[in-house]
Scaffold this motif. Structure first.
Motif, PDB file in Angstrom:
ATOM      1  N   VAL A  13      21.643  53.372  47.972  1.00 17.98           N
ATOM      2  CA  VAL A  13      21.223  52.789  46.693  1.00 17.98           C
ATOM      3  C   VAL A  13      20.151  53.673  46.059  1.00 17.98           C
ATOM      4  CG1 VAL A  13      20.023  50.838  45.614  1.00 17.98           C
ATOM      5  CG2 VAL A  13      21.844  50.422  47.299  1.00 17.98           C
ATOM      6  N   VAL A  14      19.170  54.097  46.844  1.00 18.20           N
ATOM      7  CA  VAL A  14      18.099  54.952  46.320  1.00 18.20           C
ATOM      8  C   VAL A  14      18.683  56.261  45.792  1.00 18.20           C
ATOM      9  CG1 VAL A  14      16.023  56.269  46.939  1.00 18.20           C
ATOM     10  CG2 VAL A  14      16.303  53.909  47.736  1.00 18.20           C
ATOM     11  N   ALA A  15      19.618  56.847  46.515  1.00 15.62           N
ATOM     12  CA  ALA A  15      20.243  58.096  46.061  1.00 15.62           C
ATOM     13  C   ALA A  15      20.985  57.889  44.744  1.00 15.62           C
ATOM     14  CB  ALA A  15      21.188  58.631  47.138  1.00 15.62           C
ATOM     15  N   ALA A  16      21.657  56.755  44.604  1.00 13.86           N
ATOM     16  CA  ALA A  16      22.390  56.471  43.367  1.00 13.86           C
ATOM     17  C   ALA A  16      21.439  56.327  42.184  1.00 13.86           C
ATOM     18  CB  ALA A  16      23.223  55.198  43.528  1.00 13.86           C
ATOM     19  N   LEU A  17      20.219  55.865  42.444  1.00 12.90           N
ATOM     20  CA  LEU A  17      19.258  55.633  41.375  1.00 12.90           C
ATOM     21  C   LEU A  17      18.353  56.830  41.107  1.00 12.90           C
ATOM     22  CD1 LEU A  17      18.228  51.961  42.206  1.00 12.90           C
ATOM     23  CD2 LEU A  17      19.981  52.773  40.602  1.00 12.90           C
ATOM     24  N   THR A  28      13.571  45.301  28.299  1.00 15.79           N
ATOM     25  CA  THR A  28      13.625  43.980  28.919  1.00 15.79           C
ATOM     26  C   THR A  28      14.065  44.168  30.364  1.00 15.79           C
ATOM     27  OG1 THR A  28      15.950  43.591  28.399  1.00 15.79           O
ATOM     28  CG2 THR A  28      14.317  42.935  26.715  1.00 15.79           C
ATOM     29  N   GLU A  29      13.832  43.150  31.174  1.00 12.08           N
ATOM     30  CA  GLU A  29      14.291  43.229  32.562  1.00 12.08           C
ATOM     31  C   GLU A  29      15.814  43.332  32.604  1.00 12.08           C
ATOM     32  OE1 GLU A  29      13.930  40.612  36.583  1.00 12.08           O
ATOM     33  OE2 GLU A  29      12.086  41.023  35.479  1.00 12.08           O
ATOM     34  N   ALA A  30      16.491  42.647  31.689  1.00  9.93           N
ATOM     35  CA  ALA A  30      17.956  42.715  31.633  1.00  9.93           C
ATOM     36  C   ALA A  30      18.421  44.142  31.356  1.00  9.93           C
ATOM     37  CB  ALA A  30      18.486  41.766  30.562  1.00  9.93           C
ATOM     38  N   GLU A  31      17.695  44.886  30.543  1.00  3.38           N
ATOM     39  CA  GLU A  31      18.065  46.280  30.263  1.00  3.38           C
ATOM     40  C   GLU A  31      17.853  47.170  31.477  1.00  3.38           C
ATOM     41  OE1 GLU A  31      17.261  46.694  25.494  1.00  3.38           O
ATOM     42  OE2 GLU A  31      15.514  46.567  26.819  1.00  3.38           O
ATOM     43  N   VAL A  32      16.792  46.920  32.218  1.00  6.91           N
ATOM     44  CA  VAL A  32      16.558  47.679  33.449  1.00  6.91           C
ATOM     45  C   VAL A  32      17.675  47.389  34.444  1.00  6.91           C
ATOM     46  CG1 VAL A  32      15.008  48.059  35.407  1.00  6.91           C
ATOM     47  CG2 VAL A  32      14.056  47.761  33.106  1.00  6.91           C
ATOM     48  N   VAL A  33      18.009  46.107  34.615  1.00  2.77           N
ATOM     49  CA  VAL A  33      19.082  45.728  35.541  1.00  2.77           C
ATOM     50  C   VAL A  33      20.402  46.363  35.103  1.00  2.77           C
ATOM     51  CG1 VAL A  33      20.451  43.792  36.439  1.00  2.77           C
ATOM     52  CG2 VAL A  33      17.972  43.603  36.315  1.00  2.77           C
ATOM     53  N   ALA A  34      20.698  46.345  33.816  1.00  3.11           N
ATOM     54  CA  ALA A  34      21.947  46.943  33.314  1.00  3.11           C
ATOM     55  C   ALA A  34      22.002  48.438  33.611  1.00  3.11           C
ATOM     56  CB  ALA A  34      22.090  46.690  31.819  1.00  3.11           C
ATOM     57  N   ALA A  35      20.889  49.126  33.466  1.00  2.00           N
ATOM     58  CA  ALA A  35      20.859  50.567  33.768  1.00  2.00           C
ATOM     59  C   ALA A  35      21.062  50.814  35.259  1.00  2.00           C
ATOM     60  CB  ALA A  35      19.534  51.166  33.300  1.00  2.00           C
ATOM     61  N   VAL A  36      20.454  49.968  36.085  1.00  4.67           N
ATOM     62  CA  VAL A  36      20.641  50.084  37.540  1.00  4.67           C
ATOM     63  C   VAL A  36      22.105  49.830  37.889  1.00  4.67           C
ATOM     64  CG1 VAL A  36      20.058  49.022  39.763  1.00  4.67           C
ATOM     65  CG2 VAL A  36      18.243  49.544  38.103  1.00  4.67           C
ATOM     66  N   GLU A  37      22.693  48.788  37.293  1.00  3.47           N
ATOM     67  CA  GLU A  37      24.110  48.484  37.533  1.00  3.47           C
ATOM     68  C   GLU A  37      24.991  49.678  37.186  1.00  3.47           C
ATOM     69  OE1 GLU A  37      24.920  45.073  35.096  1.00  3.47           O
ATOM     70  OE2 GLU A  37      24.221  43.670  36.616  1.00  3.47           O
ATOM     71  N   GLY A  65      24.006  42.386  51.623  1.00  6.81           N
ATOM     72  CA  GLY A  65      22.773  42.112  52.345  1.00  6.81           C
ATOM     73  C   GLY A  65      21.601  42.972  51.908  1.00  6.81           C
ATOM     74  N   ILE A  66      21.847  43.918  51.028  1.00  5.10           N
ATOM     75  CA  ILE A  66      20.768  44.736  50.464  1.00  5.10           C
ATOM     76  C   ILE A  66      20.373  44.117  49.123  1.00  5.10           C
ATOM     77  CG2 ILE A  66      20.033  47.025  49.687  1.00  5.10           C
ATOM     78  CD1 ILE A  66      20.765  46.802  52.737  1.00  5.10           C
ATOM     79  N   VAL A  67      19.128  43.684  49.014  1.00  6.90           N
ATOM     80  CA  VAL A  67      18.611  43.100  47.781  1.00  6.90           C
ATOM     81  C   VAL A  67      18.096  44.233  46.894  1.00  6.90           C
ATOM     82  CG1 VAL A  67      16.784  41.663  46.785  1.00  6.90           C
ATOM     83  CG2 VAL A  67      17.946  40.936  48.874  1.00  6.90           C
ATOM     84  N   ILE A  68      18.537  44.243  45.645  1.00 10.71           N
ATOM     85  CA  ILE A  68      18.043  45.211  44.663  1.00 10.71           C
ATOM     86  C   ILE A  68      17.323  44.399  43.596  1.00 10.71           C
ATOM     87  CG2 ILE A  68      18.633  47.066  43.057  1.00 10.71           C
ATOM     88  CD1 ILE A  68      21.326  47.223  44.806  1.00 10.71           C
ATOM     89  N   GLU A  69      16.016  44.547  43.545  1.00 10.10           N
ATOM     90  CA  GLU A  69      15.176  43.759  42.648  1.00 10.10           C
ATOM     91  C   GLU A  69      14.584  44.677  41.583  1.00 10.10           C
ATOM     92  OE1 GLU A  69      13.633  40.335  41.139  1.00 10.10           O
ATOM     93  OE2 GLU A  69      15.043  40.513  42.798  1.00 10.10           O
TER      94      GLU A  69
END
Length: 128
Positions: A13-17, A28-37, A65-69
């Motif tokens: 996950v870290v490598a992907a990001l 917004t938090e939704a924009e951050v989540v969308a970019a991570v997605e 089982g890996i939480v991405i917050e």
């Protein structure tokens, strides 16, 4: 001690990001989540959104089982660490990845589970 598969999943996950670049302000938090997605999908990593996995525990993103917050702006380090610690105590959690502009807890372990932090300022060339 975290199991090797959980640590490898957190590292994937870290490598992907790595290098994730977002506008420096007004997200917004939704924009951050969308970019991570989007980055996870580009890397071929599957996940689920808004998964509840325990009392007062809901992951922005969940990858086996890996939480991405994800947090917008500067995360309150104390509040985020408290939240991640609560998550780490859940038996279904194998590891955690926190994403924010800055203000993140140090990488390591929580409740024996791997914790990694992705500070977006690093991608902007600012290490905070």
């Amino acid at each position: 001690m975290p199991d090797a598969a959980a640590l490898a999943d957190v590292q994937a996950v870290v490598a992907a990001l790595a290098g994730l670049r977002l506008p420096a302000t007004n997200l917004t938090e939704a924009e951050v989540v969308a970019a991570v997605e989007a980055r996870l999908l580009e890397a071929g990593l599957r996940f689920r959104r808004e998964v509840s996995f325990g009392p007062r525990c809901r992951a922005d993103l969940w990858r086996g089982g890996i939480v991405i917050e994800a947090k917008r702006a500067f995360a309150d380090r104390t509040a985020l660490l408290r939240q991640l610690s609560r998550y780490a105590l859940q038996p279904s959690v194998r590891g955690l990845v926190a994403v924010a502009e800055a203000g993140l807890p140090a990488p390591g372990r929580l409740a024996g589970k791997p914790l990694a932090c992705v500070a977006l300022h690093r991608a902007w060339g600012i290490a905070v």
